[in-house]
Design an enzyme around this catalytic site. Structure first.
Site, PDB file in Angstrom:
ATOM      1  N   GLN A 100       0.731  -0.764   0.301  1.00 53.47           N
ATOM      2  CA  GLN A 100      -0.117  -0.092   0.026  1.00 53.47           C
ATOM      3  C   GLN A 100       1.012   1.100   0.113  1.00 53.47           C
ATOM      4  OE1 GLN A 100      -2.218   1.554   2.741  1.00 53.47           O
ATOM      5  NE2 GLN A 100      -4.450   1.447   2.195  1.00 53.47           N
ATOM      6  N   TYR A 179      -5.511  10.865   4.232  1.00 55.21           N
ATOM      7  CA  TYR A 179      -4.324  10.714   3.778  1.00 55.21           C
ATOM      8  C   TYR A 179      -3.779  12.171   2.136  1.00 55.21           C
ATOM      9  CZ  TYR A 179      -3.621   8.053   7.199  1.00 55.21           C
ATOM     10  OH  TYR A 179      -3.868   7.503   8.880  1.00 55.21           O
ATOM     11  N   GLY A 316      -9.790  -6.521   9.067  1.00 56.33           N
ATOM     12  CA  GLY A 316      -8.681  -5.716   9.562  1.00 56.33           C
ATOM     13  C   GLY A 316      -8.220  -6.649  10.824  1.00 56.33           C
TER      14      GLY A 316
HETATM   15  C1  FNR Z   1      -6.191   0.716  10.165  1.00 53.16           C
HETATM   16  N1  FNR Z   1      -6.565   0.397   9.166  1.00 53.16           N
HETATM   17  C2  FNR Z   1      -5.441   0.981   8.258  1.00 53.16           C
HETATM   18  N2  FNR Z   1      -6.011   1.354   6.729  1.00 53.16           N
HETATM   19  C3  FNR Z   1      -5.474   2.179   5.776  1.00 53.16           C
HETATM   20  O1  FNR Z   1      -6.037   1.969   4.460  1.00 53.16           O
HETATM   21  N3  FNR Z   1      -3.826   1.988   5.469  1.00 53.16           N
HETATM   22  C4  FNR Z   1      -3.672   0.830   6.853  1.00 53.16           C
HETATM   23  O2  FNR Z   1      -1.984   1.328   6.920  1.00 53.16           O
HETATM   24  C5  FNR Z   1      -4.119   1.227   7.730  1.00 53.16           C
HETATM   25  N4  FNR Z   1      -3.585   0.842   9.542  1.00 53.16           N
HETATM   26  C6  FNR Z   1      -4.655   0.873  10.748  1.00 53.16           C
HETATM   27  C7  FNR Z   1      -4.199   0.365  11.974  1.00 53.16           C
HETATM   28  C8  FNR Z   1      -4.874  -0.596  12.481  1.00 53.16           C
HETATM   29  C9  FNR Z   1      -4.366  -0.614  13.905  1.00 53.16           C
HETATM   30  C10 FNR Z   1      -6.280  -0.158  11.944  1.00 53.16           C
HETATM   31  C11 FNR Z   1      -7.767  -1.102  13.084  1.00 53.16           C
HETATM   32  C12 FNR Z   1      -6.372   0.316  11.334  1.00 53.16           C
HETATM   33  C13 FNR Z   1      -7.668   0.798   8.325  1.00 53.16           C
HETATM   34  C14 FNR Z   1      -7.910  -0.589   7.902  1.00 53.16           C
HETATM   35  O3  FNR Z   1      -7.561  -1.297   6.736  1.00 53.16           O
HETATM   36  C15 FNR Z   1      -9.645  -1.080   7.595  1.00 53.16           C
HETATM   37  O4  FNR Z   1      -9.853  -0.418   7.453  1.00 53.16           O
HETATM   38  C16 FNR Z   1     -10.064  -0.966   9.157  1.00 53.16           C
HETATM   39  O5  FNR Z   1      -9.550  -1.024  10.087  1.00 53.16           O
HETATM   40  C17 FNR Z   1     -11.728  -1.647   9.333  1.00 53.16           C
HETATM   41  O6  FNR Z   1     -11.735  -3.150   8.882  1.00 53.16           O
HETATM   42  P1  FNR Z   1     -11.988  -4.276  10.365  1.00 53.16           P
HETATM   43  O7  FNR Z   1     -10.953  -4.191  11.098  1.00 53.16           O
HETATM   44  O8  FNR Z   1     -13.593  -4.275  10.804  1.00 53.16           O
HETATM   45  O9  FNR Z   1     -12.263  -5.353   9.631  1.00 53.16           O
END
Ligand code: FNR
Length: 347
Positions: A100, A179, A316
């Site tokens: 990413q 971002y 996630g």
């Molecule tokens: C994230 N999320 C996230 N999104 C992204 O585009 N790049 C990133 O580096 C991160 N980093 C990140 C760290 C942590 C600790 C969390 C909890 C979330 C968002 C993530 O990709 C996702 O969209 C959300 O966590 C929702 O999905 P879940 O966790 O409900 O399955």
């Protein structure tokens, strides 16, 4: 109930995923002080290789992209070598992994790169401080000049080429979550009066410039993008943003990218100006492969795929709590519940 997640999915002629469960990008802030991936990160990703596709934690394309401590980079030879160890380990376990690509824009901080200023679409500060570093207050950014924009586009494309060099199967351009790229896509932040501001076409131009440059470098089959049409993080919502995404998404569809991924924490969140939740809105205007995400379980995500709400499911936080998430779902075993304390360690 989740059997439909375990059929292969052909993204395009280059890439077929073994199943429909993606590991969502998850920033963990555990690269070394040169922003090089560590052995612990190699092991962490390898343990999750049963996902149909891993999307790496957001990875900065150049020094001034950094807004959090110890987030990995993809712009030095050591960083590329470090990532190659990760991709080798994932491939050895028959997995696939995208990188990413990230620039935090106004959410960056000069503390991290010893600079004088941060860049954004416009000189609009976001309120707040760097998480866990309260002494670092977000600054009013410098509005990127046309030359700055050209250089950023070149740097995204170079980072994409570096990702392929490091063995990634492709890249997801991070245009979500407030971002840098997202800072051009929302009126809250974009106040430009040149060809990068004011109209949907102009506000989409930077995102499409980056996409086109990355595609030219590594091919559309290996390029994906993540967007947040509903502002929910580091950004205020504005009903006029709808027209920007109504323009951008069909333009992205024309590019035949590997997939489009919604950026949201909870896909049940409703946005008035989008007429509903994120995945429903994206499905209504985008015709290619759509990845749904945001507080789904394997069961609810599988049901949403069966209802044709999206094609692939990104998971996630449950992947943080369960390195063997895919095996547990396949075997119908209970998964461990995520809690924030788990962020302290890579398991
Ligand atoms: C994230 N999320 C996230 N999104 C992204 O585009 N790049 C990133 O580096 C991160 N980093 C990140 C760290 C942590 C600790 C969390 C909890 C979330 C968002 C993530 O990709 C996702 O969209 C959300 O966590 C929702 O999905 P879940 O966790 O409900 O399955």
């Amino acid at each position: 109930m989740t059997a439909s997640l375990f059929t292969p999915y052909k993204l395009n002629d280059t890439l077929t995923l073994a199943n429909k469960i993606l590991m969502a990008p998850l920033t963990r802030c555990m690269a070394d002080d040169d922003l090089v991936p560590t052995q612990k990160m190699v092991d962490y990703y390898a343990r999750r290789a049963a996902a149909g596709l891993i999307i790496s934690e957001a990875t900065i394309i150049r020094p001034d992209a950094q807004g959090y401590p110890n987030t990995p980079g993809l712009f030095t030879p050591a960083q590329i070598d470090g990532w190659r160890k990760v991709t080798d380990a994932v491939h050895k376990s028959d997995g696939k992994i995208f990188s990413q690509l990230w620039h935090t824009g106004r959410v960056a901080h000069p503390h991290f790169f010893d600079g004088d200023y941060v860049l954004s679409s416009s000189a609009q500060a976001v309120e707040g401080t760097v998480p866990r570093m309260r002494e670092l207050v977000y600054q009013t950014p410098k509005a990127a000049t046309l030359d700055d924009i050209k250089q950023l586009v070149v740097d995204y494309a170079q980072a994409a080429a570096n990702a392929i060099d490091a063995g990634f199967d492709g890249v997801e351009i991070h245009a979500a979550n407030g971002y840098l790229i997202d800072q051009f896509l929302h009126h809250d932040n974009n106040r430009r009066e040149d060809e990068y501001g004011q109209t949907p076409e102009n506000m989409s131009r930077f995102a499409l410039d980056v996409v086109d440059a990355v595609v030219a470098r590594i091919g559309a089959d290996r390029t994906a993008i993540r967007v947040s049409p509903g502002a929910y993080f580091n950004m205020a919502a504005d009903p006029r943003d709808r027209a920007v995404f109504d323009y951008l998404l069909p333009e992205l569809a024309k590019r035949n990218l590997a997939f489009l991924h919604g950026g949201i924490f909870d896909d049940s969140m409703q946005f008035d100006y989008l007429g509903g939740n994120i995945s429903t809105y994206l499905r209504s205007v985008y015709t290619g492969t759509l990845v749904g995400v945001g507080s789904y379980t394997a069961e609810t995500g599988s049901a949403a795929i069966a209802d044709n709400k999206f094609d692939l499911l990104a998971i996630g936080r449950p992947f943080i709590a369960n390195p063997d998430y895919v095996a547990k779902v396949r075997q119908g075993e209970a998964v461990v519940e995520y809690n924030d304390a788990m962020l302290a360690e890579l398991i």
